[in-house]
Every structure is written in C-alpha cells, then in structure tokens.
Design an enzyme around this catalytic site. Structure first.
Site, PDB file in Angstrom:
ATOM      1  N   LYS A   9      -2.825   5.120  -2.837  1.00  0.00           N
ATOM      2  CA  LYS A   9      -3.757   5.966  -2.083  1.00  0.00           C
ATOM      3  C   LYS A   9      -4.138   7.159  -2.954  1.00  0.00           C
ATOM      4  O   LYS A   9      -3.274   7.779  -3.595  1.00  0.00           O
ATOM      5  CB  LYS A   9      -3.082   6.466  -0.800  1.00  0.00           C
ATOM      6  N   ASP A  18     -13.737  -1.298   3.042  1.00  0.00           N
ATOM      7  CA  ASP A  18     -12.802  -1.391   4.168  1.00  0.00           C
ATOM      8  C   ASP A  18     -13.534  -0.796   5.376  1.00  0.00           C
ATOM      9  O   ASP A  18     -14.219  -1.518   6.129  1.00  0.00           O
ATOM     10  CB  ASP A  18     -11.504  -0.635   3.804  1.00  0.00           C
ATOM     11  N   GLU A  29     -11.015   0.819  -3.459  1.00  0.00           N
ATOM     12  CA  GLU A  29     -11.297   0.557  -2.049  1.00  0.00           C
ATOM     13  C   GLU A  29     -11.932   1.783  -1.403  1.00  0.00           C
ATOM     14  O   GLU A  29     -11.426   2.898  -1.539  1.00  0.00           O
ATOM     15  CB  GLU A  29      -9.965   0.198  -1.356  1.00  0.00           C
ATOM     16  N   SER A  33       0.857  -1.176   0.000  1.00  0.00           N
ATOM     17  CA  SER A  33       0.000   0.000   0.000  1.00  0.00           C
ATOM     18  C   SER A  33       0.899   1.233   0.000  1.00  0.00           C
ATOM     19  O   SER A  33       1.708   1.409   0.908  1.00  0.00           O
ATOM     20  CB  SER A  33      -0.876  -0.033   1.263  1.00  0.00           C
ATOM     21  N   ASP A  47      -7.067   3.231  -3.250  1.00  0.00           N
ATOM     22  CA  ASP A  47      -7.767   3.299  -1.963  1.00  0.00           C
ATOM     23  C   ASP A  47      -8.019   4.766  -1.623  1.00  0.00           C
ATOM     24  O   ASP A  47      -7.079   5.541  -1.473  1.00  0.00           O
ATOM     25  CB  ASP A  47      -6.923   2.630  -0.863  1.00  0.00           C
ATOM     26  N   GLY A  64      -4.172  -3.906   6.244  1.00  0.00           N
ATOM     27  CA  GLY A  64      -3.150  -3.664   7.264  1.00  0.00           C
ATOM     28  C   GLY A  64      -3.360  -2.329   7.945  1.00  0.00           C
ATOM     29  O   GLY A  64      -4.077  -1.458   7.433  1.00  0.00           O
ATOM     30  N   LYS A  95      -1.138  -0.920  -4.407  1.00  0.00           N
ATOM     31  CA  LYS A  95      -2.337  -0.183  -3.998  1.00  0.00           C
ATOM     32  C   LYS A  95      -1.923   1.272  -3.828  1.00  0.00           C
ATOM     33  O   LYS A  95      -1.014   1.582  -3.060  1.00  0.00           O
ATOM     34  CB  LYS A  95      -2.868  -0.778  -2.696  1.00  0.00           C
ATOM     35  N   LYS A 145      -9.806  -6.571   8.072  1.00  0.00           N
ATOM     36  CA  LYS A 145      -8.779  -6.187   9.044  1.00  0.00           C
ATOM     37  C   LYS A 145      -9.241  -6.725  10.388  1.00  0.00           C
ATOM     38  O   LYS A 145     -10.365  -6.427  10.818  1.00  0.00           O
ATOM     39  CB  LYS A 145      -8.638  -4.661   9.132  1.00  0.00           C
TER      40      LYS A 145
HETATM   41  O1  OSB Z   1      -7.073   2.117   4.447  1.00  0.00           O
HETATM   42  O2  OSB Z   1      -6.042   0.296   4.305  1.00  0.00           O
HETATM   43  C1  OSB Z   1      -6.124   1.429   4.765  1.00  0.00           C
HETATM   44  C2  OSB Z   1      -3.032   2.194   6.893  1.00  0.00           C
HETATM   45  C3  OSB Z   1      -3.613   2.857   7.954  1.00  0.00           C
HETATM   46  C4  OSB Z   1      -4.967   3.089   7.943  1.00  0.00           C
HETATM   47  C5  OSB Z   1      -5.756   2.644   6.875  1.00  0.00           C
HETATM   48  C6  OSB Z   1      -5.191   1.949   5.827  1.00  0.00           C
HETATM   49  C7  OSB Z   1      -3.807   1.763   5.813  1.00  0.00           C
HETATM   50  C8  OSB Z   1      -3.087   1.128   4.709  1.00  0.00           C
HETATM   51  C9  OSB Z   1      -1.731   0.533   5.013  1.00  0.00           C
HETATM   52  O3  OSB Z   1      -3.483   1.119   3.565  1.00  0.00           O
HETATM   53  C10 OSB Z   1      -1.678  -0.934   4.946  1.00  0.00           C
HETATM   54  C11 OSB Z   1      -0.395  -1.482   5.519  1.00  0.00           C
HETATM   55  O4  OSB Z   1       0.614  -1.461   4.804  1.00  0.00           O
HETATM   56  O5  OSB Z   1      -0.397  -1.904   6.687  1.00  0.00           O
HETATM   57 MG    MG Z   2      -8.285   1.002   3.133  1.00  0.00          MG
END
Ligand code: OSB
Ligand code: MG
Length: 370
Positions: free
Chosen positions: A163, A238, A213, A135, A188, A290, A161, A262
């Site tokens: 952001k 999510d 996402e 991510s 995402d 994560g 992924k 999660k």
């Molecule tokens: O939206 O998935 C998410 C990290 C913190 C809060 C929300 C998210 C995330 C990540 C990181 O996308 C995922 C990771 O590498 O742990």
């Molecule tokens: Mg997410």
C-alpha cells in the site's frame, strides 16, 4: 429453492494487526453475514462493507437498510431456481453493490449445495488450486515492512502488494527492491494521487512492478487512460470498476491493462463472472481482490478465482493472516508454494461454525416467509 427464512448478522471481528491504507486504518471488521435457509440447506453470503464510507459509499448501516427494506423483500416470497434471477431482480436498484452481493452470494452457495456441486463448479471454475499473494498495509517504519515481507515470502505468498500514499511511495518501493531483489511486487494507492504527481509515477515506472493499482480518482477512467499512455507499468483498476459496463469502457479507453475483481464492489458473483468473461475476450488478465473477509467471503473469493482468466495471484490470503480465529472450519490455509486448494465439497466448501458466528454477532434479525 423454497426459502423459509433469511438471517442477517452484524459481525465484529478484531484484526490480528491494524490495516492501514491511504484512506484509513482499520482495527477490526464490522460487516454482515447473510444466511438463506431452506428446509434442507443454508446458503451463506458475506456483505463486505466497512463501518465507514471510505473505500466506497456503503457502510454497514446503509447495507443493513438496503437488505432489510429493499433486497430481502424482493426475494423472500419469490420462487428462485437460479442465483442469476436474484441478480436480475436486483437490477432496478441503483448501486448498493456490496449489499446486493452479500445476498446474491448466499443464494449462490445455497444453489450449489442444493444441486450437489461446489460453488466453483456452479460458477464454471476450472482450477483445482489458486495462486495467492498478500496485501500489506502501510507500516510505521521500514524495518517492520521488511519483516512482514520476509515473513510472507517465507509462507509462500506469490506476490507482495504494497500500500502506498503520498510521502510513502518511491523510497519505500526502491528500498524493497534493493532488499528483496526481483520478488513479484505491485503497489496499491487507493486513489491517493492525481496527474500532478507524474514525478512519482515516472520513478515507480523504473521498478518493473507487476502493476500499479488504482493510482487516481476512485471514480475515474479518463485520467487513468492519460497516465497509462505515459508509463510502461500496467495500471490495474479497483475502485473505478462497479460493473461490466465500467470494465468495457475502461478497456476501450486504455485506462487499465489488468482488473481487480471484487465480488462486493461489482454487486455479486453473476456480475463478477460477466466481467471475467469480458476481460478474457479482450486478453485482459484479472485477479481477485479482497476486503479483509471472514472465511465465508474468502470462500466465495476462492471459488470465483477458480475461473480460467484469473491469471494473476489475488489478495485472498489465509485466515491466519487476518484472524486469531476464523468463523469457518477448516480455516483457509495457504500451501508453502503460495496456493489454496479449491474445495470440492458442496457450496462454498468451508463450514461456518455456529458458535463462532454467534460469538462475533453484535446484532441479528430473522426474516421469515409469511
Ligand atoms: O484496495 O484492495 C484494496 C482492503 C480493504 C479495502 C480495500 C482494499 C483492501 C486490501 C486488502 O487491499 C485485501 C485483503 O487482504 O483482503
Ligand atoms: Mg485496491
């Protein structure tokens, strides 16, 4: 399991590089490690909260309060034989899912260790290795993003992924497609858009993304159904999914075609497994999300991902993607073809290193059985 004491550790670990999403920039992680001790074993859990309530409503202080004043007293003097009981004991308490999940996870690790099996086995996992992606947070400029994608592809990660947030979306993803061709890619949004932004979604829909996402409201399943009816790209929820019931309703409404599970967001491994099973029955693939975990939470994610309906690469990257030094030995490593081996040793299968735990602990409290 005759519990003798439970230890809470507030941890602070500096991220190798800041992680920017549509809701915040994190420079370090402020979270809680939970240890459940018997005379013979220690079970470890990670409460994946953050310092501020931007992803969900919990914070490190609210979770500590819930653990200290409600959750630990509920389990401390009880005879627990299976972690499923912990999940049941917590059910009268509304939400506070990350607090619950951290403690329930420690009981899962303890249970697996005590019964001489890996956590993956205890959960009913079937895979020897899991496929992982990465991510990537919002970057200052395109060149930095290109470099990161190149680096992670070189390390073997199976999908990227990206952001996104308003003003940092269509152009960015088109540029990545142009530069990297058909690499498996998804976006995402962390709830940064509304149905007013149809032009953004229509354009993104041309890119053949694996999924988008959580584009809309953090608590929404209605508008997501409307959006999914208008685009080909699968929506993956999510933030909107906190329980198996949420998942059932979202699937029934057509709000989601993939679910990011999660453990913290859904209140623990028992609920995560129920969501996995429900999705499997409905042919909805899942993957493991994560929260920038330390090696302890990461190990729980790996065990969960060994269940058969985790059909898409998750966000569980290697320790070195986050930390100069992780708290477990060995650290979590990703093979050159983007997989992580599911450990076969007892419990989470990675050993927390006492002096490293201590080094990153900023507050500690011990609860003993009277
Ligand atoms: O939206 O998935 C998410 C990290 C913190 C809060 C929300 C998210 C995330 C990540 C990181 O996308 C995922 C990771 O590498 O742990
Ligand atoms: Mg997410």
């Amino acid at each position: 399991m005759k519990v003798e004491k439970i230890v809470l550790r507030r941890m602070k670990m500096k991220l190798k590089s800041p992680f920017q999403t549509s809701f915040s920039t994190q420079y370090d992680r402020d979270f809680i490690i939970i240890e459940v001790h018997t005379a013979y074993h220690v079970g470890f859990g990670e409460c994946v909260v953050s310092w501020a309530p931007y992803y969900n409503e919990e914070t490190v202080i609210t979770a500590w309060h819930m653990l200290e004043d409600f959750l630990i007293p509920l389990v401390l003097n009880k005879e627990i034989t299976h972690p499923g009981q912990v999940d049941e004991i917590f059910s009268p308490i509304r939400r506070n899912n990350m607090a619950k999940a951290g403690l329930e996870g420690a009981f899962w690790d303890l249970y697996a260790k005590q019964s001489g099996q890996s956590l993956a086995q205890a959960l009913g996992g079937t895979k020897d290795k899991i496929e992982v992606g990465v991510s990537i947070g919002i970057q200052e400029d395109m060149e930095s993003l290109f470099q990161l994608v190149e680096q992670y592809l070189g390390q073997g990660y199976r999908r990227m992924k990206i952001k996104i947030k308003p003003g940092h979306d269509v152009e960015v993803l088109f540029a990545l497609r142009k530069r990297f061709g058909n690499v498996p890619m998804m976006a995402d949004a962390n709830s940064a858009y509304s149905l007013e932004d149809m032009d953004v979604f229509t354009k993104l829909d041309e890119l053949g993304l694996m999924m988008i996402e959580q584009p809309l409201g953090y608590d929404d399943i209605i508008d997501h159904a409307k959006l999914q009816a208008k685009i080909k790209t699968p929506i993956c929820l999510d933030e909107s999914i906190h329980s198996c019931e949420d998942a059932r309703k979202a699937i029934e409404m057509g709000s989601t075609r993939v679910i990011n599970i999660k453990i913290g967001r859904v209140g623990g491994l028992s609920e995560a497994k129920r969501i996995h099973d429900l999705c499997q029955q409905h042919n909805v693939p899942v993957w493991c999300g994560g929260m920038l975990e330390s090696g302890i939470g990461r190990a729980h994610n790996i065990a969960l991902t060994s269940l058969p309906n985790f059909l898409l690469p998750g966000d569980t990257s290697g320790s070195s993607r986050y930390w100069e030094e992780d708290v477990v030995d060995p650290e979590v490593t990703v093979s050159a073809n983007g997989t992580i081996e599911v450990p076969k040793g007892p419990g989470i299968g990675y050993t927390p290193v006492a002096e490293r735990l201590k080094k990153y602990t900023t507050a500690e409290k011990v609860f003993t059985v009277k």
